[in-house]
Design an enzyme around this catalytic site. Sequence first.
Site, short mmCIF file in Angstrom:
data_model
loop_
_atom_site.label_atom_id
_atom_site.label_comp_id
_atom_site.label_asym_id
_atom_site.label_seq_id
_atom_site.Cartn_x
_atom_site.Cartn_y
_atom_site.Cartn_z
N LYS A 45 -9.62 -8.08 32.17
CA LYS A 45 -8.30 -8.01 31.53
C LYS A 45 -7.52 -9.28 31.87
CE LYS A 45 -8.07 -2.99 32.31
NZ LYS A 45 -7.86 -2.21 31.12
N HIS A 65 -11.90 -0.14 40.60
CA HIS A 65 -10.79 -0.75 39.86
C HIS A 65 -9.54 -0.98 40.73
CE1 HIS A 65 -13.29 -0.06 36.49
NE2 HIS A 65 -12.92 1.17 36.21
C1 BG6 Z 1 -13.35 3.60 33.52
C2 BG6 Z 1 -13.31 5.02 34.00
O1 BG6 Z 1 -14.10 2.81 34.40
O2 BG6 Z 1 -12.01 3.10 33.42
C3 BG6 Z 1 -12.49 5.88 33.06
O3 BG6 Z 1 -14.64 5.52 34.08
C4 BG6 Z 1 -11.11 5.30 32.87
O4 BG6 Z 1 -12.40 7.21 33.53
C5 BG6 Z 1 -11.20 3.82 32.50
O5 BG6 Z 1 -10.47 6.01 31.83
C6 BG6 Z 1 -9.83 3.19 32.49
O6 BG6 Z 1 -9.94 1.90 31.98
P1 BG6 Z 1 -8.80 1.28 31.08
O7 BG6 Z 1 -9.25 -0.11 30.82
O8 BG6 Z 1 -8.72 2.14 29.84
O9 BG6 Z 1 -7.54 1.36 31.88
#
Ligand code: BG6
Length: 538
Positions: free
Chosen positions: A231, A289
């Site tokens: 991102k 994340h």
């Molecule tokens: C993924 C998870 O890695 O990231 C999901 O497995 C989650 O559960 C997603 O919804 C969120 O990513 P973003 O980019 O939509 O915030």
Amino acid sequence: MSTTPNTQASDHPAAAQAPSCKVSASPHDAPASPPGKRPAPPCTLVIFGAGGDLTKRLLMPALYNLAVDGLLDGAMKIIGVNHGERETPEWREELHKSLQQFAADKASTFHAGKLDDQAWDWVAQRLEYMAGEFESDDTFAKLKQKLAQSPGGNVIFYLAVGSRFFKPIVEHLGKAGLLKEGGGSDGGGFRRLVIEKPFGTDLASARDLNAHILSYAKEEQVYRIDHFLGKDTVQSILAVRFANALFEPVWRREYIDSVQITAAETIGVEGRGKFYEQTGAFRDMVPNHLFQLLGMVAMEPPNSFDAEAVRDKKAEIFDAIRPLTPDDVVFGQYEKGPAGVGYREEPDVAPGSTTETYAAARVFVENWRWAGVPFYLRTGKRLAARRTEISVQLKPVPFRLFRDTPVDALTPNVLTLRIDPAHGTSFDFNVKTPGPVMQIGAVQSSFDYADFFAASANVGYETLLYDCMLGDETLFQRADSIETSWCAVDDVLHPKGGGAMPVHGYAAGSEGPAQADALLARDGHAWRPLNRNPVGKK
Ligand code: BG6
């Protein structure tokens, strides 16, 4: 995060024939690359999981966007491997249809509007489908034959498959000699492996997976994806910190009171009940994340944007995280509420499930810069708002100056880096309100990317794919960081003395469980509401 200098689009033969952006004259000519960017070297991209959701929703849109931008080489090939017989034209048609659907759907990550037919044709010409089981020797023998003509001997193997296939695919690739580099006619030729998350489910399984992969490939061949790092707004954290004189001097424990890192979603498990039951919010989001965001906020300045320089500094942070205990963490599960049914009523979810759909954690980074500063992390499904952001709260100023004025409190300064769905930053600070009396008003100054930069079509995988083709590993996770991250949360996943973390209910559509508020209240803090107006704008 390529920082490679411009080698001019003109050294790309296809680009030279197509000086205008966007659309090439023939499907075989790539459009010109944007200034400062060069097309990736020629390669074959082998996608295991060609029929899967990731391929349709993210990889193909990203490849299409890269093609539109002239960042792919004309000799590139894309081989999709999946079980199930299909002819190449059928696969192309399937992908074309799904791309058209996503392009028209405002809610989709890839809402490009109308597809550019010539750019799509350019991609489609390079697609080839290959039927094959992921665990069968035949598949890899067939692949080997096809890859004998790979441009420059360069191949990227993208594992867009369920994690149970990671080990067998790598093993087959290794045994078939497909990970051996230097097979190109000029003695060059790279072989790279891209691995999606989940990379293990705890420390032991991540170590085991790393050891397995590294017995067939060298670390520099392995690209472990965390899509948050694709991102722009996440990559921009380093730019905000290190390209401005204003922030870095206060970016330390002497001035910072606390940091909140939030990844709140309004969606539920969206048909992923089976996966989610095994994984839960904590494993799904926290050691990957959210820790990556924490790493970007907390890392020391690297000496350069060289991949190892950046990854070394991040690794130091993961290493300095004080191992979390169950006391630092709160788990929640959504129940029936204003936003819909409870988790236990979702398809493929056990009626008595204790899987968490929400997790909050208090994390300390035990180093010179951050000792004593709490980092509060939270993530969850079916919450009150979609909000991925980082809020850095500064310590209060000495209040003495205002003692004889009507001011009885000052609003803390908070810098918020907004990652999704809003893209930008905001800063909460205090000014004097108009009028004869010394009164303080809290105000907010904010910046939105859209006000300054043209929107670029981006599903988040473009940079990651492009960087992998260039061999730039900055945005990919190294084995050591993956393991130290899992290590930091191991006592939560496997509490000493057995048992499991308690899971507290919260109403679907709410701010999360009350116990998560208590986690911060203990330290005299409170979560920033998910549902909130900008400061001063009621
Ligand atoms: C993924 C998870 O890695 O990231 C999901 O497995 C989650 O559960 C997603 O919804 C969120 O990513 P973003 O980019 O939509 O915030």
